[in-house]
Design a protein around this motif. Structure first.
Motif, PDB file in Angstrom:
ATOM      1  N   CYS A 221       0.824  -1.217   0.000  1.00  0.00           N
ATOM      2  CA  CYS A 221       0.000   0.000   0.000  1.00  0.00           C
ATOM      3  C   CYS A 221       0.861   1.271   0.000  1.00  0.00           C
ATOM      4  O   CYS A 221       0.502   2.288   0.588  1.00  0.00           O
ATOM      5  CB  CYS A 221      -0.959   0.057   1.189  1.00  0.00           C
ATOM      6  SG  CYS A 221      -2.035  -1.357   1.311  1.00  0.00           S
TER       7      CYS A 221
ATOM      8  N   SER B 262      -4.624   1.908   5.624  1.00  0.00           N
ATOM      9  CA  SER B 262      -4.133   1.904   7.003  1.00  0.00           C
ATOM     10  C   SER B 262      -4.428   0.579   7.702  1.00  0.00           C
ATOM     11  O   SER B 262      -3.589   0.054   8.427  1.00  0.00           O
ATOM     12  CB  SER B 262      -4.767   3.049   7.803  1.00  0.00           C
ATOM     13  OG  SER B 262      -4.070   4.234   7.530  1.00  0.00           O
TER      14      SER B 262
ATOM     15  N   LYS C  70      -2.027  -1.999   6.262  1.00  0.00           N
ATOM     16  CA  LYS C  70      -0.657  -1.784   6.746  1.00  0.00           C
ATOM     17  C   LYS C  70      -0.493  -2.213   8.193  1.00  0.00           C
ATOM     18  O   LYS C  70       0.591  -2.643   8.595  1.00  0.00           O
ATOM     19  CB  LYS C  70      -0.284  -0.308   6.600  1.00  0.00           C
ATOM     20  CG  LYS C  70       0.013   0.122   5.174  1.00  0.00           C
ATOM     21  CD  LYS C  70       0.129   1.634   5.135  1.00  0.00           C
ATOM     22  CE  LYS C  70       0.638   2.144   3.812  1.00  0.00           C
ATOM     23  NZ  LYS C  70       0.713   3.623   3.846  1.00  0.00           N
ATOM     24  N   ALA C  71      -1.562  -2.085   8.974  1.00  0.00           N
ATOM     25  CA  ALA C  71      -1.486  -2.461  10.394  1.00  0.00           C
ATOM     26  C   ALA C  71      -1.116  -3.939  10.544  1.00  0.00           C
ATOM     27  O   ALA C  71      -0.558  -4.339  11.558  1.00  0.00           O
ATOM     28  CB  ALA C  71      -2.815  -2.163  11.081  1.00  0.00           C
TER      29      ALA C  71
ATOM     30  N   VAL D 153       7.021  -4.922   6.707  1.00  0.00           N
ATOM     31  CA  VAL D 153       7.684  -4.617   5.443  1.00  0.00           C
ATOM     32  C   VAL D 153       9.193  -4.488   5.637  1.00  0.00           C
ATOM     33  O   VAL D 153       9.650  -3.698   6.461  1.00  0.00           O
ATOM     34  CB  VAL D 153       7.126  -3.304   4.843  1.00  0.00           C
ATOM     35  CG1 VAL D 153       7.833  -2.983   3.530  1.00  0.00           C
ATOM     36  CG2 VAL D 153       5.620  -3.423   4.613  1.00  0.00           C
TER      37      VAL D 153
ATOM     38  N   ARG E 140       5.357   1.965  18.161  1.00  0.00           N
ATOM     39  CA  ARG E 140       4.383   3.033  18.443  1.00  0.00           C
ATOM     40  C   ARG E 140       3.593   3.429  17.204  1.00  0.00           C
ATOM     41  O   ARG E 140       2.422   3.778  17.294  1.00  0.00           O
ATOM     42  CB  ARG E 140       5.103   4.270  18.983  1.00  0.00           C
ATOM     43  CG  ARG E 140       5.308   4.171  20.470  1.00  0.00           C
ATOM     44  CD  ARG E 140       5.815   5.471  21.029  1.00  0.00           C
ATOM     45  NE  ARG E 140       6.962   5.194  21.867  1.00  0.00           N
ATOM     46  CZ  ARG E 140       7.748   6.119  22.401  1.00  0.00           C
ATOM     47  NH1 ARG E 140       7.513   7.387  22.142  1.00  0.00           N
ATOM     48  NH2 ARG E 140       8.749   5.788  23.154  1.00  0.00           N
ATOM     49  N   TYR E 141       4.252   3.385  16.055  1.00  0.00           N
ATOM     50  CA  TYR E 141       3.520   3.706  14.818  1.00  0.00           C
ATOM     51  C   TYR E 141       2.339   2.750  14.642  1.00  0.00           C
ATOM     52  O   TYR E 141       1.347   3.081  14.006  1.00  0.00           O
ATOM     53  CB  TYR E 141       4.422   3.584  13.590  1.00  0.00           C
ATOM     54  CG  TYR E 141       5.571   4.571  13.537  1.00  0.00           C
ATOM     55  CD1 TYR E 141       5.444   5.855  14.056  1.00  0.00           C
ATOM     56  CD2 TYR E 141       6.781   4.226  12.938  1.00  0.00           C
ATOM     57  CE1 TYR E 141       6.493   6.751  13.993  1.00  0.00           C
ATOM     58  CE2 TYR E 141       7.831   5.119  12.865  1.00  0.00           C
ATOM     59  CZ  TYR E 141       7.689   6.378  13.394  1.00  0.00           C
ATOM     60  OH  TYR E 141       8.728   7.270  13.325  1.00  0.00           O
ATOM     61  N   PHE E 142       2.486   1.532  15.176  1.00  0.00           N
ATOM     62  CA  PHE E 142       1.410   0.539  15.054  1.00  0.00           C
ATOM     63  C   PHE E 142       0.485   0.558  16.269  1.00  0.00           C
ATOM     64  O   PHE E 142      -0.370  -0.298  16.396  1.00  0.00           O
ATOM     65  CB  PHE E 142       2.010  -0.860  14.902  1.00  0.00           C
ATOM     66  CG  PHE E 142       2.644  -1.102  13.566  1.00  0.00           C
ATOM     67  CD1 PHE E 142       1.867  -1.463  12.480  1.00  0.00           C
ATOM     68  CD2 PHE E 142       4.011  -0.955  13.386  1.00  0.00           C
ATOM     69  CE1 PHE E 142       2.438  -1.685  11.237  1.00  0.00           C
ATOM     70  CE2 PHE E 142       4.594  -1.185  12.155  1.00  0.00           C
ATOM     71  CZ  PHE E 142       3.811  -1.552  11.080  1.00  0.00           C
ATOM     72  N   ASP E 143       0.738   1.530  17.172  1.00  0.00           N
ATOM     73  CA  ASP E 143      -0.102   1.649  18.353  1.00  0.00           C
ATOM     74  C   ASP E 143      -0.041   0.400  19.238  1.00  0.00           C
ATOM     75  O   ASP E 143      -1.017   0.022  19.875  1.00  0.00           O
ATOM     76  CB  ASP E 143      -1.564   1.915  17.926  1.00  0.00           C
ATOM     77  CG  ASP E 143      -2.291   2.742  18.974  1.00  0.00           C
ATOM     78  OD1 ASP E 143      -1.634   3.183  19.933  1.00  0.00           O
ATOM     79  OD2 ASP E 143      -3.513   2.927  18.836  1.00  0.00           O
TER      80      ASP E 143
ATOM     81  N   ARG F 267      -2.975  11.015  16.700  1.00  0.00           N
ATOM     82  CA  ARG F 267      -2.175  10.022  17.409  1.00  0.00           C
ATOM     83  C   ARG F 267      -0.902   9.696  16.614  1.00  0.00           C
ATOM     84  O   ARG F 267       0.193   9.641  17.149  1.00  0.00           O
ATOM     85  CB  ARG F 267      -2.996   8.750  17.631  1.00  0.00           C
ATOM     86  CG  ARG F 267      -2.519   7.871  18.763  1.00  0.00           C
ATOM     87  CD  ARG F 267      -3.026   6.454  18.625  1.00  0.00           C
ATOM     88  NE  ARG F 267      -2.556   5.858  17.387  1.00  0.00           N
ATOM     89  CZ  ARG F 267      -1.318   5.421  17.188  1.00  0.00           C
ATOM     90  NH1 ARG F 267      -0.422   5.507  18.150  1.00  0.00           N
ATOM     91  NH2 ARG F 267      -0.967   4.926  16.025  1.00  0.00           N
TER      92      ARG F 267
ATOM     93  N   PRO G   4       0.670   2.218   9.633  1.00  0.00           N
ATOM     94  CA  PRO G   4      -0.592   2.958   9.503  1.00  0.00           C
ATOM     95  C   PRO G   4      -0.450   4.486   9.549  1.00  0.00           C
ATOM     96  O   PRO G   4      -1.432   5.193   9.401  1.00  0.00           O
ATOM     97  CB  PRO G   4      -1.416   2.454  10.694  1.00  0.00           C
ATOM     98  CG  PRO G   4      -0.859   1.107  10.998  1.00  0.00           C
ATOM     99  CD  PRO G   4       0.605   1.219  10.720  1.00  0.00           C
ATOM    100  N   VAL G   5       0.761   4.994   9.742  1.00  0.00           N
ATOM    101  CA  VAL G   5       0.964   6.450   9.777  1.00  0.00           C
ATOM    102  C   VAL G   5       0.735   7.023   8.366  1.00  0.00           C
ATOM    103  O   VAL G   5       1.364   6.593   7.408  1.00  0.00           O
ATOM    104  CB  VAL G   5       2.386   6.787  10.259  1.00  0.00           C
ATOM    105  CG1 VAL G   5       2.656   8.284  10.165  1.00  0.00           C
ATOM    106  CG2 VAL G   5       2.584   6.301  11.697  1.00  0.00           C
TER     107      VAL G   5
END
Lengths: 311, 259
Positions: free
Chosen positions: A56, A77, A80-81, A85, A107-110, B6, B103-104
């Motif tokens: 994506c 999104s 990608k979660a 990659v 953190r980017y993936f929460d 976020r 997801p950013v």
């Protein structure tokens, strides 16, 4: 064409164009859960463009692409979660430590902090970098950076791992260590898509692969199937002195299904290399050395993607 | 919206994390350099010039210069932080590519960068304001809004330079930008002397340039001479510049990352 039922990735007439240049020209493929799927092909064949669309990171020009059953146009999104990659060129944060790289990426993936912390330690151990966890990325070797990148791609516990030429440019030791780690991921049931132009890599890691050339898929199957379909079981390689080679004049004819004259050697593609070699001796052709080997994916690759052949 | 904020916050934290490893290198540009200007010009040249009737509100040369430098320092920091570092993350180290594989979103990346830029500007402006206070320039009540004005000035430049930086394949063009863009603005926007002293064509041109508005706004707040109408004009000019720069930056980041 296998059905796309239950496939993690499914592409139909998938096309990528950059202005007038067609990078991917309407390809079809499906990747099933738990499969290690490879794109094999020379540089410029369209492998990376395909990977970027699956990741994506690149819009589909035309055709259908579904990842986890979702459309990258609408659900980038969410897709990608669930992806991990590993890009062709490392894009780590060079100024911070190995551990910080992994924790930041989580953190980017929460990923909740406590979960991330435990996961990062596991991954550092997995890629054998626990002792370098506190060192900055910048001074690490190419192989170590690659391992950090692989560990980073796993921080979100991905359902699908995309590896774009995971071992290009690495020395043999580093390469084997990465293969061994990837093999373990595969054994543990991960679904992996990788691109490579290394035949041995494809043979080692892929359950199934497609060979790409000039934006199209030219063959598909398991490494074994492709070898059976496109090449003979064995290859007899002969080294001849230049004047003998120049004066061969059909003296090898009929010894093999396919004879390939290369600048430095002659390859005889045959089911039984030893027998062909006996005939070479019987015909009195003086040779400098001879080698009988099993046909490999490399032979398939070269057969399909070019090198002028003498049939 | 929640996901955007976020993710933008993650991008901010990433920059903070990197900054904690490299902050020493940024001290000269952000802090020492304006301090040296203040000392040499403000105290050195300031002792030679007669200011009565020339500077507004009977300000001393040190106050006049210090308040101008507060704005120009933010212009320089904002421009610099959005130049090479952005190309580095886009081209050399490909950090944005790494973020965009998660997801950013592109919007979160640009917003996170602007938030981080604002934070850097607050650090630089606040530190410089402390030095000004130590020299008796301004009061706490006047310096706090002046810092905000200077930060807005820096953001206006930063957002526009960020958009430009995102179009580049390498950093070679920045030398021209700084030499022919930023430095002339620094010299001729009323930081060192009132623009009324400039020869006619430049004097008319100066009020159209962005640093002039930043300097007037910041200085007006330090001296307490800022009129309501002038305040609206200056703030509007700078806010529009932030908005335009950010929008174009978003568009170009998207074109670079989503190809």
């Amino acid at each position: 064409m296998p059905s796309s039922e239950g496939a993690l990735v499914s592409a139909r007439r998938l096309t990528k164009r950059f202005e007038s240049f067609t990078a991917v020209g309407g390809i079809d493929f499906d990747v099933q859960p738990g499969e290690a799927f490879g794109f094999l092909g020379p540089n410029g064949a369209g492998k990376t463009s395909t990977m970027r669309m699956i990741g994506c990171a690149s819009p589909v020009t035309s055709g259908e692409l579904r990842i986890f059953g979702m459309d990258p146009r609408r659900d980038a999104s969410r897709i990608k979660a669930k992806l991990g990659v590993v890009p062709q060129l490392d894009n780590l944060d060079a100024e911070i430590t190995v551990r910080e790289n992994l924790e930041m990426y989580a953190r980017y993936f929460d990923v909740p902090k406590a979960v991330a912390r435990a996961r990062v330690e596991e991954l550092l151990d997995f890629v054998q970098l626990t002792d370098r966890a506190g060192s900055k990325v910048e001074p690490l070797s190419g192989g170590m950076k690659r391992r950090v990148t692989i560990a980073r791609a796993l921080v979100n516990n991905p359902d699908l791992i995309l590896l774009d030429e995971p071992t290009t440019g690495l020395d043999p030791q580093a390469r084997h260590l990465i293969w061994e780690r990837l093999y373990r991921l595969k054994r543990d049931g991960a679904t992996v898509i990788l691109t490579t132009h290394y035949m041995d890599e494809a043979e080692q890691l892929c359950d199934r692969l497609v060979v790409m050339d000039k934006a199209a898929i030219v063959a598909e199957g398991s490494p074994r199937q492709l070898i059976e379909r496109y090449v003979t079981k064995e290859v007899l390689e002969l080294r001849l002195s230049p004047d003998i080679r120049a004066s061969l004049d059909g003296r090898l004819d009929g010894l093999a299904e396919r004879i390939e004259v290369l600048p430095d050697r002659v390859q005889l593609h045959t089911a039984d290399g030893e027998r062909a070699l006996e005939h070479v001796y019987t015909r009195g052709i003086p040779i400098e050395s001879a080698l009988v080997r099993r046909a490999s994916l490399e032979d398939v690759f070269l057969r399909l993607t070019g090198r002028t052949l003498v049939e | 919206m929640g996901a955007l904020l976020r993710s933008a916050w993650c991008v901010f934290q990433r920059n903070l994390l990197v900054y904690r490893h490299v902050w020493r290198g940024s001290l000269f540009m952000g802090f020492l350099s304006p301090l040296l200007f203040l000392l040499s010009m403000g105290l050195g040249v300031g002792a030679l010039v007669r200011t009565e009737g020339v500077l507004p509100a009977g300000a001393s040369f040190l106050t006049f210069l210090g308040s101008g430098l507060l704005a120009s320092t933010c212009m320089q920091t904002g421009s610099f932080e959005s130049s090479f570092p952005i190309v580095g993350k886009m081209v050399w180290r490909r950090n944005y590519e790494a973020m965009f594989a998660t997801p950013v979103s592109v919007g979160a990346i640009v917003l996170g960068e602007l938030l981080w830029l604002a934070a850097r500007l607050v650090m630089v402006a606040a530190a410089f304001a402390c030095v000004l206070a130590a020299f008796g320039v301004g009061t706490l009540a006047s310096l706090v809004p002046a810092v905000a004005a200077a930060v807005l000035t820096g953001l206006a430049f930063g957002a526009c330079v960020m958009a430009y930086a995102a179009t580049l394949r390498d950093g070679a063009n920045f030398n021209a930008l700084f030499r022919f863009g930023i430095t002339p603005l620094f010299l001729f926007s009323g930081v060192f002397f009132p623009i009324t002293r400039l020869p006619a064509p430049i004097r008319w041109l100066a009020p159209t340039t962005p640093l002039f508005h930043g300097v007037e706004l910041t200085r007006g707040l330090v001296l307490g001479t800022l009129g309501a109408q002038a305040a609206v004009i200056h703030v509007t000019y700078l806010v529009v510049m932030v908005g335009l720069g950010a929008s174009v930056a978003y568009w170009i980041f998207r074109r670079r990352l989503w190809t």
